[in-house]
Design a protein around this motif. Structure first.
Motif, PDB file in Angstrom:
ATOM      1  N   THR A 171       0.339  29.529  -5.861  1.00 57.88           N
ATOM      2  CA  THR A 171       0.350  29.729  -4.409  1.00 57.88           C
ATOM      3  C   THR A 171       0.400  28.425  -3.646  1.00 57.88           C
ATOM      4  O   THR A 171       0.642  28.426  -2.438  1.00 57.88           O
ATOM      5  N   ARG A 204      -6.947  26.437   8.143  1.00 63.38           N
ATOM      6  CA  ARG A 204      -8.091  27.317   7.878  1.00 63.38           C
ATOM      7  C   ARG A 204      -8.319  27.406   6.378  1.00 63.38           C
ATOM      8  O   ARG A 204      -7.381  27.631   5.613  1.00 63.38           O
ATOM      9  N   TYR A 209     -11.103  29.063   3.407  1.00 68.94           N
ATOM     10  CA  TYR A 209     -12.151  30.047   3.158  1.00 68.94           C
ATOM     11  C   TYR A 209     -12.676  29.898   1.735  1.00 68.94           C
ATOM     12  O   TYR A 209     -11.914  29.609   0.808  1.00 68.94           O
ATOM     13  N   TYR A 221     -14.803  32.195  -1.170  1.00 66.13           N
ATOM     14  CA  TYR A 221     -15.268  33.512  -1.572  1.00 66.13           C
ATOM     15  C   TYR A 221     -15.917  33.398  -2.948  1.00 66.13           C
ATOM     16  O   TYR A 221     -15.614  32.496  -3.720  1.00 66.13           O
ATOM     17  N   PHE A 243     -16.952  37.113   0.918  1.00 68.98           N
ATOM     18  CA  PHE A 243     -16.837  35.947   1.773  1.00 68.98           C
ATOM     19  C   PHE A 243     -18.107  35.104   1.745  1.00 68.98           C
ATOM     20  O   PHE A 243     -19.219  35.620   1.786  1.00 68.98           O
ATOM     21  N   TYR A 274     -16.125  29.739   6.102  1.00 65.73           N
ATOM     22  CA  TYR A 274     -14.794  29.260   6.381  1.00 65.73           C
ATOM     23  C   TYR A 274     -14.789  28.129   7.393  1.00 65.73           C
ATOM     24  O   TYR A 274     -15.720  27.973   8.190  1.00 65.73           O
ATOM     25  N   GLU A 304     -18.127  29.786  10.235  1.00 64.46           N
ATOM     26  CA  GLU A 304     -18.905  30.976   9.899  1.00 64.46           C
ATOM     27  C   GLU A 304     -19.463  30.831   8.498  1.00 64.46           C
ATOM     28  O   GLU A 304     -18.797  30.299   7.608  1.00 64.46           O
ATOM     29  N   TYR A 350      -1.283  33.352  14.073  1.00 62.61           N
ATOM     30  CA  TYR A 350      -1.736  34.724  14.254  1.00 62.61           C
ATOM     31  C   TYR A 350      -1.160  35.638  13.180  1.00 62.61           C
ATOM     32  O   TYR A 350       0.017  35.608  12.887  1.00 62.61           O
ATOM     33  N   GLN A 351      -2.011  36.424  12.616  1.00 60.00           N
ATOM     34  CA  GLN A 351      -1.634  37.410  11.608  1.00 60.00           C
ATOM     35  C   GLN A 351      -0.880  36.773  10.448  1.00 60.00           C
ATOM     36  O   GLN A 351       0.334  36.906  10.314  1.00 60.00           O
ATOM     37  N   GLU A 352      -1.631  36.100   9.626  1.00 63.09           N
ATOM     38  CA  GLU A 352      -0.999  35.471   8.481  1.00 63.09           C
ATOM     39  C   GLU A 352      -1.785  35.722   7.207  1.00 63.09           C
ATOM     40  O   GLU A 352      -3.011  35.807   7.215  1.00 63.09           O
ATOM     41  N   THR A 353      -1.051  35.808   6.128  1.00 65.14           N
ATOM     42  CA  THR A 353      -1.606  36.017   4.800  1.00 65.14           C
ATOM     43  C   THR A 353      -2.541  34.886   4.399  1.00 65.14           C
ATOM     44  O   THR A 353      -2.277  33.713   4.678  1.00 65.14           O
ATOM     45  N   GLN A 354      -3.638  35.240   3.727  1.00 72.40           N
ATOM     46  CA  GLN A 354      -4.489  34.234   3.085  1.00 72.40           C
ATOM     47  C   GLN A 354      -3.965  34.019   1.661  1.00 72.40           C
ATOM     48  O   GLN A 354      -3.738  34.976   0.923  1.00 72.40           O
ATOM     49  N   TYR A 355      -3.780  32.753   1.292  1.00 71.71           N
ATOM     50  CA  TYR A 355      -3.290  32.384  -0.030  1.00 71.71           C
ATOM     51  C   TYR A 355      -4.456  31.842  -0.851  1.00 71.71           C
ATOM     52  O   TYR A 355      -5.134  30.916  -0.419  1.00 71.71           O
ATOM     53  N   PHE A 356      -4.629  32.417  -2.046  1.00 72.34           N
ATOM     54  CA  PHE A 356      -5.776  32.083  -2.879  1.00 72.34           C
ATOM     55  C   PHE A 356      -5.424  31.079  -3.969  1.00 72.34           C
ATOM     56  O   PHE A 356      -4.331  31.119  -4.557  1.00 72.34           O
TER      57      PHE A 356
END
Lengths: 114, 109
Positions: free
Chosen positions: A2, A31, A33, A35, A45, A48, A56, A99-105
C-alpha cells in the motif's frame, strides 16, 4: 504493497520491557492512525494525528502507551512496561485528509509479550 | 459508539461458488470500507463505498445507507479469496474507522 511501511514486522519481548514501533506513511499523507488487533477480532482504534498534532486518543490507550509524530511524517508508538495483554498486531493507516478518502494500512507489527 | 455487525462469521465454499457477506451498522456513517486481510495480516482495500454500488472484477459491493447495511458479493470464488473480510465505518469525515468482527472465508479447491 500500500505504500505504508512499519518496522519491525515482529517483536518478541519479556513482560516489563519497553518497545517502540515505527510507521512511515505514504508521502504527503497528513493523517496517520494507529489501531490494535487481537486474535479473532477486528482492528480497534488507538489514536490519530493530523500532521504532528495528536487529535484523538482512545480509552484503550493507557498511560503506558505514547505516540508521537514529531515532524508530521513518520510516527512512533511506544509501550512501556509491557504486559502479556499487550500482545497483538499493531497497525498503522494513513490518508491524505482529502474529504472522503480510503485509509491505507501498513503490514503491521506483531507483538508477543512473554 | 457505533456498532458494526458482520455475518456470517464463518463461510466455507467450494471453488467456483458465489457468496454474499453482510455488514449492518447502527447509525449513519460518512464512509464505509471493505477490506480483505490476508494470512500475513495485511489489510487490503477492496471498496470505499459509503453508498451505491461498485464492481471490481469478481467482487462487487452495495451500500444502502438509509437502511444501514452493506453487502459484499464474491462471484466464482477462488482459493486465493480465502481470508478474513472486514467492514469498517467512519462516523465523521477523517475520523477513526470502527471495524466489525469480520467474516472468515475459506475457499476449498
Amino acid at each position: 504493497d500500500t505504500g505504508v511501511s512499519q518496522d519491525p514486522r515482529h517483536k518478541i519481548t519479556k513482560r516489563g520491557q519497553n518497545v517502540t514501533f515505527r510507521c512511515d506513511p505514504i508521502s504527503e499523507h497528513n493523517r496517520l492512525y494507529w489501531y490494535r488487533q487481537t486474535l479473532g477480532q477486528g482492528p480497534e482504534f488507538l489514536t490519530y494525528f493530523q500532521n504532528e498534532a495528536q487529535l484523538e486518543k482512545s480509552r484503550l490507550l493507557s498511560d503506558r502507551f505514547s505516540a508521537e509524530r514529531p515532524k508530521g511524517s513518520f510516527s512512533t508508538l511506544e509501550i512501556q512496561r509491557t504486559e502479556q495483554g499487550d500482545s497483538a498486531m499493531y497497525l498503522c493507516a494513513t490518508t491524505s485528509g482529502v474529504y472522503q478518502e480510503t485509509q491505507y494500512f501498513g503490514p503491521g507489527t506483531r507483538l508477543l509479550v512473554l | 459508539g457505533i456498532q458494526v455487525e458482520q455475518s456470517p462469521p464463518d463461510l466455507i465454499l467450494q471453488e467456483g461458488a458465489n457468496s454474499t457477506l453482510r455488514c449492518n451498522f447502527s447509525d449513519s456513517v460518512n464512509n464505509l470500507q471493505w477490506f480483505h486481510q490476508n494470512p500475513w495480516g495485511q489489510l487490503i482495500n477492496l471498496f470505499y463505498i459509503p453508498s451505491g454500488t461498485k464492481q471490481n472484477g469478481r467482487l462487487s459491493a452495495t451500500t444502502v445507507a438509509t437502511e444501514r447495511y452493506s453487502l459484499l458479493y464474491i462471484s466464482s470464488s477462488q482459493t486465493t479469496d480465502s481470508g478474513v473480510y472486514f467492514c469498517a465505518v467512519e462516523e465523521t469525515s477523517g475520523s477513526r474507522l470502527t471495524f466489525g468482527e469480520g467474516t472468515q472465508l475459506t475457499v476449498n479447491p
